[in-house]
Each structure stands twice: as structure tokens, then as C-alpha cells.
Design an enzyme around this catalytic site. Sequence first.
Site, PDB file in Angstrom:
ATOM      1  N   TYR A 110       0.829  -1.200   0.000  1.00  0.00           N
ATOM      2  CA  TYR A 110       0.000   0.000   0.000  1.00  0.00           C
ATOM      3  C   TYR A 110       0.867   1.254   0.000  1.00  0.00           C
ATOM      4  CZ  TYR A 110       1.235   0.513   4.869  1.00  0.00           C
ATOM      5  OH  TYR A 110       1.953   0.667   6.014  1.00  0.00           O
TER       6      TYR A 110
ATOM      7  N   PHE B  23       2.160   9.602   4.071  1.00  0.00           N
ATOM      8  CA  PHE B  23       2.301   9.380   5.510  1.00  0.00           C
ATOM      9  C   PHE B  23       2.721   7.955   5.842  1.00  0.00           C
ATOM     10  CE2 PHE B  23      -2.209   8.897   4.537  1.00  0.00           C
ATOM     11  CZ  PHE B  23      -2.470   7.634   5.039  1.00  0.00           C
ATOM     12  N   ASP B  24       2.572   7.025   4.894  1.00  0.00           N
ATOM     13  CA  ASP B  24       3.010   5.656   5.134  1.00  0.00           C
ATOM     14  C   ASP B  24       2.992   4.902   3.804  1.00  0.00           C
ATOM     15  OD1 ASP B  24       3.862   3.400   6.474  1.00  0.00           O
ATOM     16  OD2 ASP B  24       1.930   2.944   7.386  1.00  0.00           O
TER      17      ASP B  24
ATOM     18  N   ILE C  37      -8.537   0.385  10.183  1.00  0.00           N
ATOM     19  CA  ILE C  37      -9.614   1.368  10.073  1.00  0.00           C
ATOM     20  C   ILE C  37     -10.765   0.805   9.222  1.00  0.00           C
ATOM     21  CG2 ILE C  37      -8.132   3.376  10.462  1.00  0.00           C
ATOM     22  CD1 ILE C  37      -8.123   3.860   7.413  1.00  0.00           C
TER      23      ILE C  37
ATOM     24  N   TYR D  87      -9.640   7.820  10.815  1.00  0.00           N
ATOM     25  CA  TYR D  87      -9.318   8.081  12.219  1.00  0.00           C
ATOM     26  C   TYR D  87     -10.259   9.077  12.878  1.00  0.00           C
ATOM     27  CZ  TYR D  87      -5.121   5.469  11.229  1.00  0.00           C
ATOM     28  OH  TYR D  87      -4.260   4.460  10.878  1.00  0.00           O
TER      29      TYR D  87
ATOM     30  N   PHE E  42      -5.417   5.714  -0.316  1.00  0.00           N
ATOM     31  CA  PHE E  42      -4.527   4.557  -0.290  1.00  0.00           C
ATOM     32  C   PHE E  42      -4.573   3.855  -1.638  1.00  0.00           C
ATOM     33  CE2 PHE E  42      -5.354   4.839   4.279  1.00  0.00           C
ATOM     34  CZ  PHE E  42      -4.098   4.576   4.809  1.00  0.00           C
TER      35      PHE E  42
END
Length: 156
Positions: free
Chosen positions: A78, A88-89, A106, A132, A148
Site C-alpha cells: 500500500y 504518511f506511510d 480502520i 481516524y 490509499f
Amino acid sequence: MPPIFIIAVVIVVLFFTWLHFKRKRDAAGNIEAGKAFLTSIAKEEGVNTTQSGLHYKIIESGSGNEKPTAQSKVTVHYHGTLIDGTVFDSSVQRGEPISFGLNQVIPGWTEGLQLMVVGDKMRFYIPSHLAYGNSSAGAIKPGSTLIFDVELLSFS
């Protein structure tokens, strides 16, 4: 009780009250920006929207008919960004896929991955209420809509 203690307690309570309202104000602005973004995305060709508000687009189709369930363990690659493009990731950048139970992530991931078969690559546009919410997580601010790109490698 010493007066200094009472003053300290009042200051702490005021600080956390201020922090709570700041987080709610910041979340409200991010939620509005996310709604505008999702409204724009929903008009693009190939973007689908579920009843919950998850938006997704199939980037590449896999094969097979079996899809994971909410109790499945999945292995994915991902790449996660905010609507402004901030990464962010990313397991892709780390060069290592990740495995987890779909009931441990999530709600937007749990829902989205259940739409996939092995080999599918999809882009999820996840509104804050499926991410979130009004909480923050690292670079993710309260009320953030997340994007994502996800490839389902396997599941059991």
C-alpha cells in the site's frame, strides 16, 4: 488543599479543554476539505462509492472470485497519502508488504479490501469517519480524508 495545587489543577483543566476544542475546530476544517475533495473525485470516470461513503477505483484487476472477509488475514502492498499528496506511510517505499487481520484496521480498509480479489490494485478514498475520525495519527491530522493505493497479494 494548598492554593497552588488548586491553581495548577485549573490550569491543567483549561489547557485540556482548549486542546479539545482546537482539535474539534481543526477536524471540522479537514472534514470540509475532505468532503469537497470527495465530491470532486466522485465525478471522475471509474470511481465508485459505497453506501458508507468509501470511494474506490480499480487500477488493475486481479483474478479469481474469492474475496477476503472481515475476519481474514491479508497481505498487501500500500501507499498512503493525504489529499494534499503528503505521503504518511508506504509499504511500497519500504519494499516490504504487510500482513494484518482485517478486523484490526480502520473501517475504510476493512470495507475496501472485502471488495478485492488477489491481484487487484485499487485506490481507496477514505473519508474521515471511515479512517481516524477526529483523532490524529502521526502526520494524519484530525478529520483527514485518506488516499490509499492498495494491492491485495494474498489472504487466508
